[in-house]
Enzyme design. Structure first.
Site, mmCIF file in Angstrom:
data_model
loop_
_atom_site.group_PDB
_atom_site.id
_atom_site.type_symbol
_atom_site.label_atom_id
_atom_site.label_comp_id
_atom_site.label_asym_id
_atom_site.label_seq_id
_atom_site.Cartn_x
_atom_site.Cartn_y
_atom_site.Cartn_z
ATOM 1 N N GLU A 41 0.850 -1.188 0.000
ATOM 2 C CA GLU A 41 0.000 0.000 0.000
ATOM 3 C C GLU A 41 0.890 1.243 0.000
ATOM 4 O OE1 GLU A 41 -3.544 1.746 2.908
ATOM 5 O OE2 GLU A 41 -1.901 0.604 3.791
ATOM 6 N N LYS A 115 -9.813 1.617 -1.889
ATOM 7 C CA LYS A 115 -9.955 1.109 -0.520
ATOM 8 C C LYS A 115 -11.290 1.527 0.100
ATOM 9 C CE LYS A 115 -7.264 1.259 3.818
ATOM 10 N NZ LYS A 115 -6.076 1.906 4.419
ATOM 11 N N CYS A 157 -5.083 -3.277 3.121
ATOM 12 C CA CYS A 157 -4.764 -2.985 4.520
ATOM 13 C C CYS A 157 -5.940 -3.124 5.497
ATOM 14 C CB CYS A 157 -4.145 -1.598 4.618
ATOM 15 S SG CYS A 157 -3.202 -1.318 6.147
#
Length: 279
Positions: A41, A115, A157
């Site tokens: 990321e 995300k 994440c």
């Protein structure tokens, strides 16, 4: 069996330096015979403030970081998964998008995921990171897509803490799930490996988690421990040292079929049923 390369390194606010590191990873992965490289990321940069992030963020069509990666991927005929920042489309320039892109062996961006779960944490005596102040959350999952290592589902994440998104991608046919990350040290020590293994076990899928590691600036430090977990929940590759590193794993898709056949997970209740008042 196809070989995957998984990297960890320390992004800073110097994009040219981050690019050089990632280009070196591409060469290393290609020289070892990997068919795909997975980068963390925010590989393009990690900033020390919202204002700095907004200054550094560039569209993929003009970003020297992304263009440099695409060219190197084309030269080495290597597929690359990488986490980057992108400007929002509203023109306000107040927030950025945290995205994961897939670059094919011809250097083309063919897949993109924004995300969904934004990272807000305020740990007593530890880090205070409020991603919601600077990052626009995504609203949809990217459907799994075919790759040489299997049908790939993209996550990022903090998505790791929400099993419903990994289960959704599994139902859509994913056999490999990615979690490029920049976990903090306290949360990484407590939960990183446990959550990755849990997602592998409950989805019966391969989990590939590239990671940021080390001190990015005075305000930010990442846990590292990039790793690969097999569908049985076993860690089969890991970067153990707190430094720039790369590890490799053979992705056995026959193992997926075997695990899913031997331990069939036939869910009988949907979420609405669980909360029904009917007897």
């Amino acid at each position: 069996m196809p070989l995957a390369a998984i990297a960890q390194f320390t992004s800073t606010n110097i994009l040219a330096q981050n690019l050089k590191i990632c280009q070196n990873f591409i060469h290393t992965a290609a020289s070892k015979g990997a068919v795909a490289l997975f980068l963390p990321e925010a590989s393009d940069y990690i900033s020390s403030s919202v204002e700095e992030s907004l200054t550094l963020c560039q569209p993929v069509d003009t970003s020297p970081f992304v263009l440099g990666l695409r060219e190197e991927a084309r030269k080495c005929a290597l597929r690359v998964s990488v986490g980057i920042h992108e400007p929002t489309g509203d023109g306000l320039k107040e927030r950025v998008r945290n995205t994961s892109i897939w670059i094919n062996e011809r250097g083309e961006i063919t897949q993109r995921y924004q995300k969904v779960h934004i990272f807000d944490v305020d740990i007593e005596g530890g880090p205070r990171i409020l991603e919601s102040r600077s990052t626009e959350p995504g609203t949809v999952l990217t459907p799994p897509f075919d790759t040489p290592i299997g049908k790939l589902g993209l996550l990022i994440c903090f998505d790791l803490r929400f099993p419903e998104v990994s289960l959704a991608l599994r139902r859509l046919g994913a056999s490999v799930l990615t979690y490029p990350a920049a976990f903090t040290v306290p949360t990484g020590q407590a939960h990183w490996e446990t959550l990755l293994r849990a997602r592998a076990i409950e989805t019966q899928s391969w989990i590939i988690a590239a990671a940021q590691v080390g001190k990015h600036n005075e305000m930010r430090k990442s846990y590292g421990h990039a790793m690969v977990v097999d569908p049985w929940g076993k860690v089969v590759a890991e970067c153990l040292e707190e430094k720039e590193d790369i590890c490799f794993a053979e992705i056995d898709n026959q193992m997926i079929a075997r695990v899913r056949r031997e331990v069939p997970l036939k869910r009988r209740l949907s979420v609405p049923h669980l909360y029904s008042n009917k007897n």
